[in-house]
Design a protein around this motif. Structure first.
Motif, PDB file in Angstrom:
ATOM      1  N   SER A  38      13.530   9.597  -3.290  1.00  0.00           N
ATOM      2  CA  SER A  38      13.627   8.515  -2.307  1.00  0.00           C
ATOM      3  C   SER A  38      14.584   7.417  -2.762  1.00  0.00           C
ATOM      4  O   SER A  38      15.379   6.893  -1.978  1.00  0.00           O
ATOM      5  CB  SER A  38      12.244   7.902  -2.062  1.00  0.00           C
ATOM      6  N   GLY A  79      -1.410  10.512   0.197  1.00  0.00           N
ATOM      7  CA  GLY A  79      -2.444  10.828   1.174  1.00  0.00           C
ATOM      8  C   GLY A  79      -2.619  12.324   1.344  1.00  0.00           C
ATOM      9  O   GLY A  79      -3.756  12.820   1.463  1.00  0.00           O
ATOM     10  N   LYS A  80      -1.508  13.065   1.326  1.00  0.00           N
ATOM     11  CA  LYS A  80      -1.582  14.523   1.454  1.00  0.00           C
ATOM     12  C   LYS A  80      -2.300  15.156   0.261  1.00  0.00           C
ATOM     13  O   LYS A  80      -3.064  16.108   0.402  1.00  0.00           O
ATOM     14  CB  LYS A  80      -0.169  15.111   1.577  1.00  0.00           C
ATOM     15  N   LYS A  81      -2.039  14.597  -0.941  1.00  0.00           N
ATOM     16  CA  LYS A  81      -2.705  15.136  -2.136  1.00  0.00           C
ATOM     17  C   LYS A  81      -4.216  14.910  -2.054  1.00  0.00           C
ATOM     18  O   LYS A  81      -5.012  15.800  -2.364  1.00  0.00           O
ATOM     19  CB  LYS A  81      -2.158  14.462  -3.400  1.00  0.00           C
ATOM     20  N   VAL A 140      11.305   9.648   1.295  1.00  0.00           N
ATOM     21  CA  VAL A 140       9.943  10.162   1.383  1.00  0.00           C
ATOM     22  C   VAL A 140       8.967   8.991   1.338  1.00  0.00           C
ATOM     23  O   VAL A 140       9.120   8.078   0.532  1.00  0.00           O
ATOM     24  CB  VAL A 140       9.644  11.133   0.207  1.00  0.00           C
ATOM     25  N   SER A 141       7.971   9.028   2.200  1.00  0.00           N
ATOM     26  CA  SER A 141       6.937   8.001   2.198  1.00  0.00           C
ATOM     27  C   SER A 141       5.946   8.294   1.078  1.00  0.00           C
ATOM     28  O   SER A 141       5.280   9.330   1.088  1.00  0.00           O
ATOM     29  CB  SER A 141       6.205   7.983   3.543  1.00  0.00           C
ATOM     30  N   LEU A 176       0.876  21.064   1.888  1.00  0.00           N
ATOM     31  CA  LEU A 176       0.619  19.649   1.641  1.00  0.00           C
ATOM     32  C   LEU A 176       1.352  19.125   0.398  1.00  0.00           C
ATOM     33  O   LEU A 176       1.060  18.031  -0.086  1.00  0.00           O
ATOM     34  CB  LEU A 176      -0.885  19.402   1.498  1.00  0.00           C
ATOM     35  N   GLY A 215       3.198   6.675   0.314  1.00  0.00           N
ATOM     36  CA  GLY A 215       1.827   6.608   0.805  1.00  0.00           C
ATOM     37  C   GLY A 215       1.404   7.907   1.470  1.00  0.00           C
ATOM     38  O   GLY A 215       0.295   8.404   1.253  1.00  0.00           O
ATOM     39  N   SER A 216       2.312   8.459   2.284  1.00  0.00           N
ATOM     40  CA  SER A 216       2.031   9.729   2.956  1.00  0.00           C
ATOM     41  C   SER A 216       1.871  10.859   1.942  1.00  0.00           C
ATOM     42  O   SER A 216       0.995  11.718   2.084  1.00  0.00           O
ATOM     43  CB  SER A 216       3.168  10.058   3.931  1.00  0.00           C
ATOM     44  N   LEU A 217       2.721  10.831   0.919  1.00  0.00           N
ATOM     45  CA  LEU A 217       2.673  11.876  -0.110  1.00  0.00           C
ATOM     46  C   LEU A 217       1.337  11.865  -0.845  1.00  0.00           C
ATOM     47  O   LEU A 217       0.682  12.901  -0.999  1.00  0.00           O
ATOM     48  CB  LEU A 217       3.815  11.660  -1.101  1.00  0.00           C
TER      49      LEU A 217
END
Length: 391
Positions: free
Chosen positions: A166, A181-183, A174-175, A232, A177-179
């Motif tokens: 990023s 969150g996926k984990k 790449v976000s 994910l 927070g989203s990354l």
């Protein structure tokens, strides 16, 4: 039909090389890895890294980690989660600093040096798993800590890679927070599925009036978990490892294990070991020999020290700490994937790509004999699981 000839060569060479390795007092996996180097472009040039070999080897490593999950003592893994976390953190911080410093000393620019530091943080315990399995140490306290640390290590490295891409890469941002969150979502769903879904699915499949439904069910769950993990952003091997742990808590553990191992070690796993060796190609690396030597030494020593330090800080004795650090050295297929990602994202200088791959192979090749020494009869009495160290 060329792929059939490749399979024949791989199976013959891995079995002979594995046998010779055992005769010389080393784990068979060392011979199988070297068989890939010999068969590949580095020596004979009989087998190359094709899409077929790559996909076949992917199945091999997923099955290998699935079997590791089946054989993991979940209670021991729970008891050692603090050690696993400490080992993973130590195995990220120290290799990162060492790789970054080494890259700068060879004149690499800042972004490339940062990425090389990140690359050295990676750990692939698939080679360690096979070596520990051969020595019946996979379920030891040290073995379960190595496995737990590898899971945490994977999460940390993937998050750091996303941050680096990023901020420094040429690809899409790449976000974070989203990354993360996926984990979290992955582990929540996998734990829930392991407790409530897997036992029901295995029980239902066992009642079907058709051959080998239990072993098919195990493979289905392992591949499903692996696919979900990759979807994910978690390594597929973590998914298959989790599937193995889930099934190990059901009455079908021994059935799945006993019927899967002959298929795995007879066909799929040897292809995985050879595929790592196939990445070695010595053409044009003569001018970078010192870079390869220094980077390899830094990669081995920093992971050993980082992992051992984390283990020592959480109550392991000196020898157990060194054994755990040794089990984290191999970079294997995880580092190969990260190297490819860095190359595509502009974080790895193409001029150094081959040298980096050779460094990854070196760390993978030295791990089995080093583990053999650490877990040999000479040192067995020094290991914590035989001393009853306080948890």
């Amino acid at each position: 039909m060329e792929f059939i000839l490749h399979l024949v060569l791989i199976l013959i060479f891995t079995k002979l090389a594995g046998h010779l390795s055992v005769k010389l007092g080393q784990p068979s996996v060392l011979g199988e890895l070297l068989a890939g180097v010999i068969l590949g472009p580095a020596v004979l040039g009989w087998v190359y890294q094709t899409s077929f070999i790559h996909e076949f080897s992917e199945i091999g490593v997923l099955i290998l980690m699935f079997i590791a999950g089946l054989e993991t003592d979940l209670d021991t893994l729970r008891k050692n989660w603090k050690s696993a976390l400490a080992v993973a953190i130590g195995g990220v911080i120290i290799p990162f600093a060492g790789g970054y410093s080494a890259a700068l000393s060879f004149g690499l620019e800042q972004s490339h040096a940062l990425f090389l530091g990140l690359l050295l943080c990676a750990t692939s315990v698939s080679i360690s798993v096979q070596t520990l399995k051969e020595m019946n140490k996979l379920s030891s306290r040290e073995g379960t800590t190595i496995l737990g640390a590898a899971v945490v290590d994977d999460i940390l490295v993937v998050v750091l890679l996303a941050v680096m891409l990023s901020l420094l890469g040429t690809g899409e941002s790449v976000s974070i927070g989203s990354l993360i969150g996926k984990k979290v979502l992955f582990f929540v769903i996998i734990i829930a599925a392991s407790i409530w879904v897997v036992p029901l699915v295995m029980k239902w499949l066992s009642k079907l009036k058709i051959a080998e439904t239990v072993i098919s069910g195990g493979i289905i769950i392992a591949l499903t978990f692996s696919y979900f993990a990759e979807w994910l952003g978690v390594a597929g091997i973590i998914g298959s490892f989790a599937a193995g742990i889930a099934i190990s808590q059901t009455p079908f553990k021994h059935t799945v294990e006993s019927k899967l191992e002959p298929i795995a070690y007879g066909l799929f796993v040897p292809v995985f070991f050879v595929s790592i060796g196939l990445n070695v190609d010595f053409e044009g690396v003569g001018s970078q020999i010192w870079f390869i030597i220094v980077l390899s030494l830094v990669a081995i020593s920093t992971k050993l020290v980082g992992g051992a330090l984390g283990a020592k800080m959480t109550g392991y004795n000196f020898h157990s700490s060194m054994a755990i650090g040794t089990g984290m050295i191999s970079r294997g297929e995880v580092a190969l994937i990260i190297a490819g990602t860095g190359l595509a994202g502009g974080l790895l200088d193409p001029h150094y790509y081959t040298s980096v791959i050779i460094m990854v192979i070196v760390t993978t090749l030295v791990t089995p004999p080093m583990l053999k020494i650490m877990f040999s009869d000479k040192y067995t009495h020094k290991l914590s699981d035989n001393l009853g160290d306080k948890e």
